[in-house]
Design an enzyme around this catalytic site. Structure first.
Site, PDB file in Angstrom:
ATOM      1  N   GLY A  12       0.829  -1.197   0.000  1.00  0.00           N
ATOM      2  CA  GLY A  12       0.000   0.000   0.000  1.00  0.00           C
ATOM      3  C   GLY A  12       0.863   1.247   0.000  1.00  0.00           C
ATOM      4  O   GLY A  12       1.956   1.267  -0.571  1.00  0.00           O
ATOM      5  N   ASP A  35       0.885  -9.287  -1.799  1.00  0.00           N
ATOM      6  CA  ASP A  35      -0.283  -8.584  -1.252  1.00  0.00           C
ATOM      7  C   ASP A  35      -1.530  -9.372  -1.601  1.00  0.00           C
ATOM      8  O   ASP A  35      -1.612  -9.972  -2.686  1.00  0.00           O
ATOM      9  CB  ASP A  35      -0.358  -7.167  -1.824  1.00  0.00           C
ATOM     10  N   ARG A  91      -2.382   5.039  17.172  1.00  0.00           N
ATOM     11  CA  ARG A  91      -1.975   4.010  16.216  1.00  0.00           C
ATOM     12  C   ARG A  91      -2.540   2.632  16.565  1.00  0.00           C
ATOM     13  O   ARG A  91      -2.598   1.758  15.712  1.00  0.00           O
ATOM     14  CB  ARG A  91      -0.446   3.950  16.146  1.00  0.00           C
ATOM     15  N   PRO A 124      -0.042  -1.259  15.673  1.00  0.00           N
ATOM     16  CA  PRO A 124       0.955  -0.653  16.561  1.00  0.00           C
ATOM     17  C   PRO A 124       2.266  -1.433  16.498  1.00  0.00           C
ATOM     18  O   PRO A 124       2.277  -2.652  16.761  1.00  0.00           O
ATOM     19  CB  PRO A 124       0.313  -0.718  17.942  1.00  0.00           C
ATOM     20  N   ASP A 151      10.565   8.236  14.767  1.00  0.00           N
ATOM     21  CA  ASP A 151      10.257   9.267  15.767  1.00  0.00           C
ATOM     22  C   ASP A 151      11.518  10.008  16.210  1.00  0.00           C
ATOM     23  O   ASP A 151      11.479  11.214  16.474  1.00  0.00           O
ATOM     24  CB  ASP A 151       9.574   8.626  16.977  1.00  0.00           C
ATOM     25  N   HIS A 178       6.108   3.200  19.902  1.00  0.00           N
ATOM     26  CA  HIS A 178       5.862   4.010  18.710  1.00  0.00           C
ATOM     27  C   HIS A 178       4.397   4.439  18.794  1.00  0.00           C
ATOM     28  O   HIS A 178       3.505   3.863  18.181  1.00  0.00           O
ATOM     29  CB  HIS A 178       6.118   3.196  17.440  1.00  0.00           C
TER      30      HIS A 178
END
Length: 315
Positions: A12, A35, A91, A124, A151, A178
């Protein structure tokens, strides 16, 4: 000559950009795209194929089944459902999609004999990374997540905005989940070996509002997501950097989501910490001398991850 082969599961927004980053930088010799959405993977495959003649490196690209990933040196998992995050900054909302998604491919890859390294991006991140590791049964460190690698880059970006110093001169880490409970370990921030406190004594630009900069770093992904409804360039570049470190056995120091077995006082949890990354994935967790306040924040962040683990285990 060794053939560096990487499989990407989930093509994606993120998976397609990871494929492009790996190809344009010449990090891999062969890419296999996998996929469940046949039309999507064929579309991305054709677009990438048409770009290859103008690339400076030769990369072979194909579409494959999960069993075709068995001889890959590394698999990148980026299967997700980013639209679930619309209207939220949590998330973990992807959890009910990404955990079942792991089980569409993990047993097939394991039974096919895969014995490489897995890099997980899907959110997550810490919880999904743990699920993959638990299911594949590979040696410790061979399944890792991008975790706070991106991050930490976002934190550096905000520091650069305040100080106008080249980002390659700054070492700064986000620790923990995260997610919203991550935090900046300011006691570890250095500029070519000089502490941030020493820099502040010499240059007033370094005497900035640290909580503000930390929050901007923590929230950077949501600034991108608010209009694009995805993050692409930053996470794909982060993943490509990790893939390069693994395939070239660089032994680079970089944050990643990995299993903790006593480091920083934590056990049986995957969280973002500085690691040595080489051919076997995470080869060692590096323990920085965090302050007690930072250790407390890290404990709280790990507990937030554990709360999501309970949800994952119930699915």
């Amino acid at each position: 000559m060794n053939n560096r082969k990487v499989g990407i599961i989930g093509v994606g927004h993120v998976g397609a950009h990871v494929a492009y980053s790996l190809a344009i930088q010449g990090i891999v010799d062969e890419l296999v795209l996998a996929d469940t959405d046949t039309a999507r993977v064929e579309s991305e495959y054709q677009d990438l194929l048409d770009a290859l003649p103008h690339m400076p490196h030769r990369t072979r690209v194909s579409i494959g089944e999960y069993e075709d990933l068995a001889d890959c040196d590394l698999i990148v998992n980026s299967a997700g459902h980013i639209e679930l995050l619309l209207g939220s900054d949590d998330r973990s909302r992807e959890l009910k999609f990404t955990i079942p998604a792991v089980h569409t491919w993990v047993d097939r890859v394991r039974k096919a004999g895969f014995d490489g390294v897995v890099l997980n991006i899907s959110n997550p991140c810490d919880v999904v990374t743990r699920e993959i590791a638990k299911s594949l049964g590979l040696p410790k460190g061979r399944v890792l997540g991008t975790g706070t690698g991106l991050d930490s880059a976002r934190l550096v970006t905000q520091i650069v905005k305040k100080t106008n110093v080249d980002p390659n001169s700054i070492q700064a880490f986000m620790f923990g989940e995260h997610g919203n409970s991550m935090f900046a370990a300011w006691s570890c921030v250095t500029v070519n070996g000089l502490s941030i406190d020493e820099m502040a004594k010499q240059d007033p630009r370094w005497d900035f509002d640290r909580p503000e900069v930390e929050q901007l770093g923590r929230h950077g992904g949501w600034v991108t997501f608010s209009w694009k409804h995805a993050t692409e360039y930053s996470i794909s570049t982060t993943a490509a950097r990790m893939v390069k470190a693994i395939l070239h056995d660089e032994k680079i120091l970089m944050p990643a989501s990995t299993e903790l077995n006593g480091e920083y006082g934590q056990r049986d949890v995957y969280a973002g910490v500085p690691c040595i990354i080489g051919k076997d994935g995470v080869e060692r967790v590096v323990e920085f001398p965090l302050t007690q306040e930072e250790l407390d924040k890290f404990n709280d962040s790990c507990n937030a991850i554990r709360a999501n683990i309970k949800i994952a285990d119930s699915l």
